[in-house]
Design a protein around this motif. Sequence first.
Motif, PDB file in Angstrom:
ATOM      1  N   GLU A  15       0.831  -1.210   0.000  1.00 61.48           N
ATOM      2  CA  GLU A  15       0.000   0.000   0.000  1.00 61.48           C
ATOM      3  C   GLU A  15       0.864   1.258   0.000  1.00 61.48           C
ATOM      4  O   GLU A  15       0.539   2.248  -0.655  1.00 61.48           O
ATOM      5  N   LEU A  19       0.744   4.299  -2.764  1.00 60.85           N
ATOM      6  CA  LEU A  19       0.501   5.684  -2.372  1.00 60.85           C
ATOM      7  C   LEU A  19       1.667   6.593  -2.747  1.00 60.85           C
ATOM      8  O   LEU A  19       1.472   7.725  -3.190  1.00 60.85           O
ATOM      9  N   ASN A 288      -8.515   6.595   2.918  1.00 61.58           N
ATOM     10  CA  ASN A 288      -7.942   6.996   4.206  1.00 61.58           C
ATOM     11  C   ASN A 288      -8.992   7.573   5.147  1.00 61.58           C
ATOM     12  O   ASN A 288      -8.666   8.183   6.153  1.00 61.58           O
ATOM     13  N   MET A 313      -5.140   1.227   5.106  1.00 61.14           N
ATOM     14  CA  MET A 313      -5.015   2.637   4.723  1.00 61.14           C
ATOM     15  C   MET A 313      -4.957   3.515   5.971  1.00 61.14           C
ATOM     16  O   MET A 313      -3.881   3.786   6.492  1.00 61.14           O
ATOM     17  N   GLY A 318      -1.914   4.559   4.714  1.00 59.46           N
ATOM     18  CA  GLY A 318      -2.504   5.875   4.485  1.00 59.46           C
ATOM     19  C   GLY A 318      -2.178   6.838   5.603  1.00 59.46           C
ATOM     20  O   GLY A 318      -1.836   8.009   5.366  1.00 59.46           O
TER      21      GLY A 318
END
Length: 343
Positions: A15, A19, A288, A313, A318
Motif C-alpha cells: 500500500e 501511495l 484513508n 489505509m 494511508g
Amino acid sequence: MKTAVIGSTGYGGAELIRLIEGHPHLELAMLISTSQAGDALSQAYPHLRHLAYTFQELDIAQIGQEAELVFLATPPGVSGELTPQLRAQGKLVIDLSGDFRLKDGRSYEDWYNRKAAPDKWLAEAVYGLPEWFAEEIRTADLIANPGCYPTATLLGLLPLLQHRMIDQRALVIDAKSGVTGAGRKVDQSLLFSEVNENLRPYKVDGHQHIPEIEQAAERLAGAEVRVRFVPHLVPMNRGILVSLYAPMLHKYTTTEVLHMYEEVYEDAPFVRIVESGWPSTKAVQGSNFCDIGVHVDERTGWITVLSVIDNLMKGAAGQAVQNANLRMGWAATAGLMQSPLFP
C-alpha cells in the motif's frame, strides 16, 4: 523527497508503494526486503507489474545515501533495531510497527514478549495520530504510526474523553477486522477454508493494542483509563469495525453528541461523521477515511460509538503518508484523496 520502504513485501508495504507512486511530493528510491532481495516487485505483487522496481538487500549506508524519509513496515522487534541506525544518519523515520508506540519499555516487553527499543528512542518517538497530536508530529523525526485497532478506537473515543462525557473506567470495545490485519504470512488459521464462513474472536485474554489505546486515552482524560477490548477475525480482506460502549456521566441526546463530534473534527479531512444510517467497512474501503456514527441509549444511559476504517489505509499506510504530509508541511490530503472503492 526520496523515500525508502523497508519491509516492502507485506500488505502495508504494498500500500505504501501504491501511495508513494501517486504522491506529488514523494519519490520511491528504494524497496528493501530481506526475504526477496533481487526479485522484481512484480514477483511479489503482480498487480504492480507496471512498476519496474527490484527489491534490495538491507544496507543502512546505502539508505543513508539514497533516501531522506524511511517507512518501516516491518514485524515487531525489527524497527527497534534499525531505527537508531537510521536516525544516526539523520533520516526521518515513520514506523508502522508497534516498537515505538508505548513510552514504557517494560510495558512493551510485557505485551509484545520481546525486548523493547532503547529508552532514548522511545522518548523521542511521537505518536502519529494526526487528528489529535498534530503539533508534535510537525516537528518529529521519529513517528510511531498507530495500530489499526487503536486508530479506529481512538478516533471514536477521544472526543468523549475530551468533553468528559463518559466513565473512562468502564469502556467496552468490540472490534472486528478483515484478514489482512494479520499480515501476509503462512498460517493455518488464516487459510481460506479456516476463515471463510467463520467469525472468530482471538486474544480475548489480552491484545497488545490495549496499552496503546489506554496510553493515548489517558492523555486526553487526564486520569487512568481501562478498556475491555476483544478483537474478532471476519472473513473479508480489508476493513475494521469498532463498536465502543460506555456509560455516560450526564444526559445527552444523540443529536447533541453528533454535533459535538462534528465540531471536534471540523478541520479533519479524513474523519466523516455519519448522521443517518450507520458506518460500514465497504464505505471506506481503499481510502484513508474514518467514518463515525453514534447513538445514545437514553433508557440505559450508555453510548454506542461505531468507527470504521480500512486497516491497510487509515490503519497503516494511508496514515503513515498522512503523517509524512503533516511533518513536511504539505497538504494533509496530498496523495490521499482516493475515493473509497465500491462495490
